[in-house]
Design a protein around this motif. Structure first.
Motif, mmCIF file in Angstrom:
data_model
loop_
_atom_site.group_PDB
_atom_site.id
_atom_site.type_symbol
_atom_site.label_atom_id
_atom_site.label_comp_id
_atom_site.label_asym_id
_atom_site.label_seq_id
_atom_site.Cartn_x
_atom_site.Cartn_y
_atom_site.Cartn_z
ATOM 1 N N ILE A 65 -0.891 -1.844 12.946
ATOM 2 C CA ILE A 65 -0.750 -3.267 13.271
ATOM 3 C C ILE A 65 -1.067 -3.472 14.749
ATOM 4 N N ILE A 66 -2.102 -4.263 15.019
ATOM 5 C CA ILE A 66 -2.528 -4.538 16.392
ATOM 6 C C ILE A 66 -2.156 -5.985 16.702
ATOM 7 N N ASN A 67 -1.063 -6.172 17.417
ATOM 8 C CA ASN A 67 -0.601 -7.513 17.743
ATOM 9 C C ASN A 67 -1.342 -8.070 18.950
ATOM 10 N N GLU A 68 -1.562 -9.377 18.925
ATOM 11 C CA GLU A 68 -2.203 -10.111 20.031
ATOM 12 C C GLU A 68 -3.573 -9.527 20.376
ATOM 13 N N LEU A 69 -4.398 -9.406 19.361
ATOM 14 C CA LEU A 69 -5.752 -8.878 19.571
ATOM 15 C C LEU A 69 -6.539 -9.734 20.549
ATOM 16 N N ASP A 70 -6.221 -11.027 20.667
ATOM 17 C CA ASP A 70 -6.945 -11.917 21.572
ATOM 18 C C ASP A 70 -6.672 -11.587 23.040
ATOM 19 N N LYS A 71 -5.785 -10.630 23.298
ATOM 20 C CA LYS A 71 -5.528 -10.202 24.675
ATOM 21 C C LYS A 71 -6.075 -8.801 24.945
ATOM 22 N N ALA A 72 -7.008 -8.365 24.092
ATOM 23 C CA ALA A 72 -7.552 -7.008 24.232
ATOM 24 C C ALA A 72 -8.483 -6.870 25.421
ATOM 25 N N ASN A 73 -9.139 -7.950 25.829
ATOM 26 C CA ASN A 73 -10.061 -7.862 26.962
ATOM 27 C C ASN A 73 -9.286 -7.811 28.266
ATOM 28 N N SER A 74 -9.585 -6.818 29.089
ATOM 29 C CA SER A 74 -8.906 -6.664 30.380
ATOM 30 C C SER A 74 -9.864 -7.065 31.504
ATOM 31 N N HIS A 75 -9.322 -7.817 32.474
ATOM 32 C CA HIS A 75 -10.172 -8.247 33.590
ATOM 33 C C HIS A 75 -9.736 -7.607 34.901
ATOM 34 N N SER A 76 -8.743 -6.693 34.831
ATOM 35 C CA SER A 76 -8.243 -6.091 36.066
ATOM 36 C C SER A 76 -8.831 -4.711 36.330
ATOM 37 N N LEU A 84 0.809 -1.217 0.000
ATOM 38 C CA LEU A 84 0.000 0.000 0.000
ATOM 39 C C LEU A 84 0.845 1.271 0.000
ATOM 40 N N LYS A 85 2.171 1.113 0.131
ATOM 41 C CA LYS A 85 3.089 2.266 0.156
ATOM 42 C C LYS A 85 2.733 3.221 1.291
ATOM 43 N N LEU A 86 2.486 2.643 2.463
ATOM 44 C CA LEU A 86 2.091 3.428 3.638
ATOM 45 C C LEU A 86 3.061 3.178 4.785
ATOM 46 N N PRO A 87 3.261 4.172 5.662
ATOM 47 C CA PRO A 87 4.011 3.908 6.892
ATOM 48 C C PRO A 87 3.187 3.023 7.812
ATOM 49 N N TRP A 88 3.830 2.436 8.802
ATOM 50 C CA TRP A 88 3.088 1.580 9.716
ATOM 51 C C TRP A 88 3.463 1.923 11.158
ATOM 52 N N ALA A 89 2.545 1.609 12.060
ATOM 53 C CA ALA A 89 2.785 1.728 13.495
ATOM 54 C C ALA A 89 2.182 0.491 14.145
ATOM 55 N N SER A 90 2.796 0.030 15.218
ATOM 56 C CA SER A 90 2.325 -1.211 15.844
ATOM 57 C C SER A 90 1.957 -0.987 17.305
ATOM 58 N N LEU A 91 1.085 -1.847 17.782
ATOM 59 C CA LEU A 91 0.597 -1.794 19.161
ATOM 60 C C LEU A 91 0.382 -3.221 19.625
ATOM 61 N N SER A 92 0.945 -3.573 20.780
ATOM 62 C CA SER A 92 0.747 -4.902 21.338
ATOM 63 C C SER A 92 -0.285 -4.830 22.454
ATOM 64 N N MET A 93 -1.399 -5.530 22.275
ATOM 65 C CA MET A 93 -2.469 -5.487 23.265
ATOM 66 C C MET A 93 -2.091 -6.198 24.560
ATOM 67 N N SER A 94 -1.034 -6.998 24.553
ATOM 68 C CA SER A 94 -0.624 -7.675 25.784
ATOM 69 C C SER A 94 -0.073 -6.694 26.812
ATOM 70 N N THR A 95 0.315 -5.495 26.359
ATOM 71 C CA THR A 95 0.854 -4.484 27.279
ATOM 72 C C THR A 95 -0.203 -3.484 27.734
ATOM 73 N N ILE A 96 -1.435 -3.615 27.260
ATOM 74 C CA ILE A 96 -2.507 -2.667 27.575
ATOM 75 C C ILE A 96 -3.372 -3.235 28.687
ATOM 76 N N GLN A 97 -3.419 -2.524 29.816
ATOM 77 C CA GLN A 97 -4.175 -2.994 30.962
ATOM 78 C C GLN A 97 -5.537 -2.319 31.104
ATOM 79 N N ASP A 98 -5.699 -1.124 30.563
ATOM 80 C CA ASP A 98 -6.996 -0.449 30.641
ATOM 81 C C ASP A 98 -7.134 0.486 29.449
ATOM 82 N N ALA A 99 -8.348 0.988 29.263
ATOM 83 C CA ALA A 99 -8.650 1.787 28.079
ATOM 84 C C ALA A 99 -7.882 3.102 28.050
#
Length: 588
Positions: A430-441, A382-397
């Motif tokens: 790029i959203i890595n580990e989307l299956d860890k997006a739900n937070s229970h804490s 797509l000739k676009l820049p990219w940025a990434s985010l790992s959901m495993s490091t996100i604890q709250d919204a």
């Protein structure tokens, strides 16, 4: 010491006969102070600047026949001496005596050009100047002025005579910039060449005018930053060579002080979406207000600096070449033909609508199967820049949405940081580990925040306090376990399952992809570290219980590093690994 009259004569000028006595005295006093300061050492630049000021104040006019002819045209016709009411003609001409006043309503007579060029060329320049006598040349120095409320480029020739060149046509993206440069009397070096339509200006450089402190903010690095931002406000070039050249020349200037921010808004506000432009003016007002706290001013300035780092681009996307897209995927990954075909089918929709697909990609499969490589390959396609985010490091919204400015240590969230990291409103997110997006804490769920981003209706960061357009974001998510993702999130993606590699595919990947890449990284020749067929099979057998190819890559790096150690310490030309040597090294 030079007299005022002598200098005016050298510029083919004389004091305007219509100037009042007070103005003439003021003019003479200005000249006397200039001579007292510089004397015979007064520079040509100082003289040029003084003469230009005199002209703009209407205190001098062209001397000789040209000036007299022009005055005759403007003067009322003489009445016979015997005619009654001799004052009548004078009364009739009085309203027009400030000759410039009626011209304030005159609109620029240039033609506005619509250009999509990512870099000005002779065919699509910044602007065309009227130059019937072909006086302009590359590298000429002057400035843009508006003596009759039309922009014109002016300079003094070798005979100290003013030469003026009106704008014939201008790229609409640069109108604000030229107005700003003209109002600041910025001295500029023009680059371009003569063409049948006039002189095509393809680049501008800021130069210094000695003694003019008003130009302190118009330095060349700042001008180049503005030019690059304006040029990039529409679709970029399509060839890899042009994109590479553009990236190498990109300015890294950050707008961190309020003066540069205000100058940017004056010269390039049109590069911002309307709502962000309005937001910027509001925050500038906060930084200058006397009724808000210092923390509020600091947050407003920081938010402005962060927002203006983003280049807001058109959401018109060029067509994708399916063959080139497949070539890039083949270069990144071995096998997976059905997966690659599905990806190309998804993104080739751009060819008809010139907008991004309605759904992002969700790549689901075991760890190490190349999901991240696919995401990077799509960004290349797509000739676009990219940025990434790992959901495993996100604890709250709040980690995604940022914290409100009421807190002293408030800051933007990770989504806003992704825009800043990419430096563009169009990017592959790029959203890595989307299956860890739900937070229970905590009570707030990061997955809910992602929904607002994926809907494409705009995203508001709590710190920035402005709705950010998201039509230029193409989300690509990765996950290992599909069952851990909520249905609302799943509905925003086109799901592509990434299967694990077969043992035969792993052997080919190790031999043709992994080992050559590691040897290149270590600076080794292909013949210095040899893996026999039995050695390759031994590596595959040892890593058989690990999904993907990460374990294989780690084993290959161990083998190559051991070979390099032996070559350096034992002074041998090469090392060969068969099954026995591999087992001894990797199993101990």
């Amino acid at each position: 010491m030079k007299s005022l009259e002598e200098v005016l004569e050298s510029y083919h000028l004389e004091i305007d006969a219509d100037a009042d006595e007070a103005s003439i005295q003021e003019l003479q006093a200005f000249w006397d102070s200039l001579m007292a300061e510089h004397g015979e050492n007064v520079s040509d630049a100082d003289l040029d600047y003084a003469i230009r000021e005199f002209r703009q104040l209407g205190l001098v006019r062209e001397s000789g026949s040209a000036g007299r002819d022009r005055q005759k045209k403007a003067a009322p016709a003489a009445k016979p001496a015997a005619e009654k009411k001799p004052a009548a003609p004078k009364e009739e001409t009085k309203p027009a005596s400030p000759a410039e006043k009626p011209k304030e309503a005159v609109k620029p007579d240039w033609r506005v050009m619509i250009s999509y060029a990512s870099r000005p060329t002779v065919k699509e320049p910044i602007l065309f100047l009227k130059d019937p006598d072909h006086l302009l040349k590359d590298g000429i120095v002057g400035d843009f002025t508006s003596p009759d409320h039309r922009r014109a480029f002016e300079y003094y020739d070798e005979e100290r005579k003013l030469q003026s060149f009106a704008i014939r046509a201008i790229d609409q993206r640069f109108i604000r910039l030229i107005d700003w440069l003209g109002s600041g009397h910025a001295m500029l070096r023009l680059h371009g060449q003569p063409v049948p339509r006039g002189f095509a200006v393809t680049h501008l450089e800021a130069t210094e005018r000695p003694g003019n402190e008003a130009l302190a903010a118009v330095n060349d690095s700042y001008l180049q930053f503005l030019l690059q931002r304006i040029e990039g406000s529409l679709p970029k070039a399509d060839t890899p060579e042009e994109r590479k050249a553009d990236a190498e020349s990109r300015q890294t200037l950050i707008l961190s002080d309020i003066t540069s921010i205000m100058n940017f808004m004056t010269a390039a506000a049109d590069t911002l979406p309307a709502n962000i432009r309005s937001w910027a003016y509001q925050n500038i007002a906060i930084t200058q207000s006397n009724v808000v706290s210092d923390d509020e001013k600091r947050h407003a300035k920081r938010a402005l600096s962060l927002m203006l780092q983003i280049q807001w681009q058109s959401t018109f996307f060029p067509s994708v070449d399916p063959i080139e897209a497949r070539r890039i995927l083949d270069e990144e990954l071995y096998g997976m033909d059905r997966v690659k075909q599905r990806i190309v089918e998804t993104i080739v929709q751009i060819n008809r609508t010139h907008t991004l697909p309605a759904y992002g990609l969700l790549l689901v499969g075991p760890a190490g199967t190349g999901k991240s490589q696919i995401a990077y390959a799509v960004a290349r396609i797509l000739k676009l820049p990219w940025a990434s985010l790992s959901m495993s490091t996100i604890q709250d919204a709040e980690a995604l949405t940022g914290s409100p400015r009421i807190y002293q240590n408030a800051k933007p969230g990770r989504i806003m940081e992704a825009f800043i990291q990419a430096g563009s409103s169009n990017l592959v997110f790029i959203i890595n580990e989307l299956d860890k997006a739900n937070s229970h804490s905590h009570g707030s769920n990061p997955a809910d925040t992602l929904l607002t981003l994926l809907d494409g209706l705009g995203f508001t960061d709590n710190y920035i306090e402005c709705s950010i357009p998201t039509q230029g974001i193409y989300p690509i998510a990765t996950a290992n376990d599909l069952s851990q993702i909520d249905d609302p999130l799943l509905s925003r993606f086109a799901i592509i399952n990434i299967p694990d590699y077969t043992p035969e595919e792993r052997k080919i990947i190790l031999r043709d992809y992994v080992m050559p890449k590691i040897l290149r990284r270590l600076g080794m020749q292909a013949g210095e570290c040899r893996l026999t067929d039995s050695g390759i099979q031994a590596v595959i057998d040892i890593c058989a219980d690990q999904p993907g190819i990460r374990a294989i890559e780690q084993a290959a790096e161990h083998i190559a590093a051991h070979a390099l150690y032996r070559i350096e310490t034992e002074k041998i030309p090469a090392v060969t690994f068969d099954r026995r040597a591999v087992n001894r090294l990797l199993k101990g």
